[in-house]
Design a protein around this motif. Structure first.
Motif: not given
Ligand SMILES: NC(=O)c1ccc[n+]([C@@H]2O[C@H](COP(=O)([O-])OP(=O)(O)OC[C@H]3O[C@@H](n4cnc5c(N)ncnc54)[C@H](OP(=O)(O)O)[C@@H]3O)[C@@H](O)[C@H]2O)c1
Length: 297
Positions: A31, A43, A69, A131, A135, A166
């Motif tokens: 990450d 990254d 996100t 977003y 996506k 979050k």
């Molecule tokens: N959260 C939701 O409600 C939700 C719903 C549907 C789908 N999703 C999808 O589920 C997946 C996982 O998301 P999550 O819910 O676990 O959200 P999250 O907690 O925000 O996790 C995403 C991770 O990706 C990291 N990241 C951002 N930019 C990056 C980069 N350039 N290189 C490497 N890592 C990077 C973030 O770091 P930072 O925190 O430093 O940015 C964070 O640790 C994502 O694809 C998201 O779109 C999420």
């Protein structure tokens, strides 16, 4: 043991993937936010670094979890949203194809416009925010370019607790931990909660079967923010101490200015047809989530 490279694994879903997949697999988890000892820095926007790191690990699967996100951040910085949520997914697709391995991508219920109450796997997306557009572009690229792909679409994610969540559940739990006696909750947003650990388990079952393709993967049962807030209060025994004030989402429009669809409810039609729908009802999953991350009440 299978080897799995998981990028973007430092977030709320990544924590669940680490917990679920570390038994029985060899993991490399990366990450940009290296917030746990089992993570290293990568990254996903940097194709050369991504390719080098994955290739050196020689995995059997590539799981691409990373995304921007924060919907408001995506509106403010669309360039970064496209780089992180779309171009970086293209990077993952190139790498998976070069290594001849399957790719997992996490899609979102937010790609639908919400102009009907619920969406199955075959409904046509019409994303209405930066977003969601970024996506969805990532999802389309994976579907069109990677033969052995899994696109699993989540709804309102819950899991990870105070350290990683979050989203809505932690926002409510945070207010409760600070002694709030009133919660202002929107009454016009419908969706499907998705417990991170249930999601990770269901992904594992799909992988084992090698049922490639696109899958809605949200908790059973359609609901809204009000019901979830009420359920949290009941599960924590706080229903008599904390009052809920219903507000329209416009009440928070200064803070949450990205457009959100009125309904993001998913039904897991394909998972059910394949007899692989292991997602629990959202109320059971919410209880499990609170017990797992905030202690049993
Ligand atoms: N959260 C939701 O409600 C939700 C719903 C549907 C789908 N999703 C999808 O589920 C997946 C996982 O998301 P999550 O819910 O676990 O959200 P999250 O907690 O925000 O996790 C995403 C991770 O990706 C990291 N990241 C951002 N930019 C990056 C980069 N350039 N290189 C490497 N890592 C990077 C973030 O770091 P930072 O925190 O430093 O940015 C964070 O640790 C994502 O694809 C998201 O779109 C999420």
């Amino acid at each position: 043991m299978k080897k799995i490279y998981i990028s973007g694994c430092g977030g709320m879903l990544g924590e669940a993937f680490y917990e679920v997949f570390r038994a029985g697999s060899v993991l490399k988890c990366t990450d940009i936010d290296v917030n746990a000892p089992w993570l290293s820095y990568l990254d996903i926007r940097d194709l050369d670094a991504y390719r080098k790191d994955v290739t050196a690990f020689r995995p059997d699967y590539l799981f691409h979890l990373g995304a921007c996100t924060d919907m408001e951040d995506c509106e403010r910085n669309p360039g970064n949203a496209w780089l992180t949520n779309t171009t970086a997914v293209e990077n993952a697709a190139y790498i998976a194809n070069e290594l001849g391995i399957p790719l997992l991508y996490i899609g979102t219920a937010g790609i639908f416009d919400g102009h009907k109450p619920l969406f199955d796997d075959w409904d046509t997306p019409n994303p209405i925010s930066c977003y969601a557009r970024s996506k969805y572009a990532g999802e389309v690229f994976v579907r069109e370019h990677v033969a052995r792909h899994l696109v699993c679409r989540a709804g309102w994610m819950m899991g990870g607790g105070p350290a990683k969540d979050k989203k809505f559940v932690q926002k409510i739990m945070h207010q409760l931990s600070r002694g709030a006696t009133e919660l202002q909750i929107v009454n016009d947003k419908f969706g499907s909660p998705t417990y991170t650990r249930d999601f990770a388990h269901n992904v594992r079952s799909l992988l084992e079967k090698e049922y490639w393709g696109v899958y809605n993967m949200a908790c059973d049962g359609l609901t809204n923010r009000l019901e979830i807030a009420r359920a949290i209060l009941e599960l924590r025994g706080l229903q008599d101490q904390v009052r809920i004030a219903e507000v329209p989402s416009s009440h928070f429009s200064a803070e949450y200015f990205a457009q959100r669809p009125p309904s993001e409810c998913l039904i897991n039609a394909k998972l059910s047809l394949r007899q692989l729908n292991q997602m629990r009802h959202w109320k059971l999953a919410l209880k499990a989530c609170l017990d797992d991350y905030y202690g049993a009440c």
